[in-house]
Structures are given as C-alpha cells and as structure tokens.
Write a protein that holds these residues in place. Structure first.
Motif, PDB file in Angstrom:
ATOM      1  N   SER A  77       0.840  -1.199   0.000  1.00  0.00           N
ATOM      2  CA  SER A  77       0.000   0.000   0.000  1.00  0.00           C
ATOM      3  C   SER A  77       0.872   1.246   0.000  1.00  0.00           C
ATOM      4  N   GLY A  78       0.506   2.195  -0.849  1.00  0.00           N
ATOM      5  CA  GLY A  78       1.272   3.432  -0.937  1.00  0.00           C
ATOM      6  C   GLY A  78       2.458   3.366  -1.868  1.00  0.00           C
ATOM      7  N   LYS A  79       2.751   2.193  -2.417  1.00  0.00           N
ATOM      8  CA  LYS A  79       3.856   2.043  -3.362  1.00  0.00           C
ATOM      9  C   LYS A  79       3.331   2.138  -4.801  1.00  0.00           C
ATOM     10  N   HIS A  80       4.175   2.663  -5.656  1.00  0.00           N
ATOM     11  CA  HIS A  80       3.847   2.852  -7.070  1.00  0.00           C
ATOM     12  C   HIS A  80       4.724   1.912  -7.881  1.00  0.00           C
ATOM     13  N   ALA A  81       4.120   1.172  -8.816  1.00  0.00           N
ATOM     14  CA  ALA A  81       4.863   0.170  -9.586  1.00  0.00           C
ATOM     15  C   ALA A  81       4.618   0.319 -11.075  1.00  0.00           C
ATOM     16  N   GLY A 123      -0.753  -9.206  -9.381  1.00  0.00           N
ATOM     17  CA  GLY A 123      -0.319  -9.547  -8.029  1.00  0.00           C
ATOM     18  C   GLY A 123       0.078  -8.334  -7.213  1.00  0.00           C
ATOM     19  N   LEU A 124       0.760  -7.390  -7.847  1.00  0.00           N
ATOM     20  CA  LEU A 124       1.160  -6.173  -7.143  1.00  0.00           C
ATOM     21  C   LEU A 124      -0.065  -5.353  -6.757  1.00  0.00           C
ATOM     22  N   ALA A 125      -1.057  -5.299  -7.652  1.00  0.00           N
ATOM     23  CA  ALA A 125      -2.291  -4.566  -7.357  1.00  0.00           C
ATOM     24  C   ALA A 125      -3.026  -5.205  -6.179  1.00  0.00           C
ATOM     25  N   LYS A 126      -3.070  -6.524  -6.148  1.00  0.00           N
ATOM     26  CA  LYS A 126      -3.729  -7.216  -5.038  1.00  0.00           C
ATOM     27  C   LYS A 126      -3.012  -6.970  -3.722  1.00  0.00           C
ATOM     28  N   ALA A 127      -1.690  -6.715  -3.806  1.00  0.00           N
ATOM     29  CA  ALA A 127      -0.916  -6.417  -2.600  1.00  0.00           C
ATOM     30  C   ALA A 127      -1.040  -4.949  -2.193  1.00  0.00           C
ATOM     31  N   GLY A 128      -1.788  -4.167  -2.965  1.00  0.00           N
ATOM     32  CA  GLY A 128      -2.060  -2.790  -2.589  1.00  0.00           C
ATOM     33  C   GLY A 128      -1.307  -1.724  -3.350  1.00  0.00           C
ATOM     34  N   LEU A 166      -7.829  -6.262 -15.418  1.00  0.00           N
ATOM     35  CA  LEU A 166      -7.289  -6.192 -14.065  1.00  0.00           C
ATOM     36  C   LEU A 166      -8.322  -5.638 -13.091  1.00  0.00           C
ATOM     37  N   LYS A 167      -9.038  -4.594 -13.519  1.00  0.00           N
ATOM     38  CA  LYS A 167     -10.054  -4.005 -12.640  1.00  0.00           C
ATOM     39  C   LYS A 167     -11.218  -4.965 -12.408  1.00  0.00           C
ATOM     40  N   ALA A 206      -8.429  -1.969  -7.428  1.00  0.00           N
ATOM     41  CA  ALA A 206      -7.066  -1.694  -7.893  1.00  0.00           C
ATOM     42  C   ALA A 206      -6.954  -0.281  -8.462  1.00  0.00           C
ATOM     43  N   LYS A 207      -5.827   0.351  -8.175  1.00  0.00           N
ATOM     44  CA  LYS A 207      -5.515   1.651  -8.767  1.00  0.00           C
ATOM     45  C   LYS A 207      -4.574   1.394  -9.936  1.00  0.00           C
TER      46      LYS A 207
END
Length: 264
Positions: free
Chosen positions: A6-10, A26-31, A51-52, A58-59
């Motif tokens: 959460s709070g990380k941008h990938a 997977g990264l989206a599911k992790a926040g 993905l949505k 997911a953002k």
C-alpha cells in the motif's frame, strides 16, 4: 507472510498479457498502484479492464509506448516520472536458426530486451536512491544461462540482463534499493501458448501433447516436467518487490522448474 505494498507505485513493462500482466495483477492485489504498459492503446485498455474486473479496488493506469526505442522510453518517463517499483519485463522471442538471424534482428532483440531496461532503470533508479527505497527487477530467463541453440540471439539478451542487474545492485550498494533478476523457464505466456497452439494445429494433436513433448525434447532437465504458469513466476516477483525481501539484492532468482542443473 502478508505482503503489503500500500502506498507504493509500480511500473511493469510489457504487462498487457502473460507474465507481465500476472505481476501487475499480483502487485495490485498487494495494494500497489500499478502502471501497465504495452505498444498499443487498445492492448493497454484491455489489460486495465481485465485487471479491474479481477481486482475492483485496484488503482491502475496505463501507458502506450514502444519501449524498444529511446523515444518510447521517454514517453513512459514523461507520463510517469517516478516510481517505487520497476519491473523490466518487456521482451520479444522467436526461435530462429543462428545462420538466418540478420544484423537487424540482433539489434532489434537487444533494443527491446536490454536497452529498454537499461534506459528505464537509469532514470528511475536515481529517484529511488534519493528517496532511499526502491525495487528494480529484470525479468531474465533460464535461457540466459542455458542458452538455447534455437534462440541464441534471445539467450544473449537474457544473459545481458543478468549482468546489468548484478552491476546495478552494486551501483546502489548501501541503499535500501534492491535490484534482482527473475529467471523464469518456459511459461504458459500468451506468446508461448500461441506458438504451441500453432504446432498442435499443424500436427493435428492436442496442445497438452505439444507442451509435454516440448519440455521433454527442449528442456529435458526440467524437474517439474511442465510449463510454469505466469502466476507462479509472478509470485517470485511480488516477493522480491516486498519490504520482506530487503536483504535480497544482486540475486538471480530462479522460477524455472529446475532446468538449470547447477547448485548456484
């Protein structure tokens, strides 16, 4: 283990399908807030929709650009000037006899598979170093160690990524920015499934039969004796991107089913 990004941008390059999409998912599911990239807007939009649908909260953003060019990399950088996590996944492959691979093809493979990662890492690593946190990954391949005779030009690029990954980890020594290479084996990605499907249709046999034969004939040292799934590869990538992986850097993390028959 609970991975919270959460709070990380990938940013995940080449992420409209296959391994790249599975990593973004997977990264989206992790926040994490994720950026999907692809060469066409239609592909990017389709991946964002998928993905949505799978992860409604997911953002997700998208950038359409040809990252095999310097101009395409600059397009991504302009739209997404900084990131916490960079997954260099974009790549191309094609079996071809060594003597038939011309100079233009060698250059194309190097530009897409290697220089995209170099250009993006060179930019985003600087911000990570300033903020003293970041994760950079290079999606290499077991083919970077176990060079396939039918794809020498491809294996070369994956070996190069191992060198860049290890070297950049040393450049960022003493920081909280980790750099690692992920080494998948043959995976049920979109490109591989298309190739296998064409072979199955041509020979009049099932896709499963072609997959089993492919592993037996082309990767006989495989311990799992099957193709990996994109999700299995993504799991390693997501761990390496996590805070829990803070002591894992400069590594070549294998997800190749035991094909490479060495201890290290």
């Amino acid at each position: 283990m609970q991975i919270d990004l959460s709070g990380k941008h990938a940013i995940i390059t080449g992420s409209t399908a296959g391994i790249g999409f599975a990593i973004a998912q997977g990264l989206a599911k992790a926040g994490a807030d994720v950026v999907i990239t692809g060469r066409t807007q239609a592909r990017v939009d389709g991946a964002i929709t998928a993905l949505k649908k799978d992860t409604p909260n997911a953002k997700v953003e998208g950038v359409a650009a040809d990252l095999g060019t310097a101009e395409g990399c600059q397009t991504l950088i302009k739209q997404q000037p900084s990131t916490d996590i960079l997954i260099n996944n974009v790549g191309i492959f094609a079996p071809q006899d060594f003597f038939d691979v011309d100079d233009a093809t060698w250059q194309q493979f190097f530009d897409v598979n290697v220089m995209s990662a170099v250009r993006l890492s060179r930019h985003y690593a600087q911000g990570m170093r300033e903020r003293d946190w970041g994760r950079i990954q290079f999606i290499s391949s077991e083919s970077g160690i176990n060079i396939p005779s039918e794809m020498v030009h491809y294996g070369m690029t994956k070996s190069a990524l191992l060198s860049v990954s290890r070297g950049l980890a040393k450049v960022l020594s003493g920081t909280q920015v980790t750099v690692n290479a992920i080494l998948p084996g043959p995976t049920r990605s979109e490109g591989v499934l298309k190739m296998i499907g064409e072979m199955a249709e041509k020979e009049g046999i099932s896709q499963q039969e072609v997959e089993e034969r492919f592993v037996k004939e082309n990767r006989p040292s495989s311990i799992i004796q099957r193709l990996a799934t994109p999700e299995e590869v993504a799991s390693m990538s997501i761990y390496a991107a996590s805070p829990q992986a803070s002591a894992t850097t400069g590594a070549a993390l294998r997800v190749e089913g035991g094909i490479v028959d060495t201890l290290t």
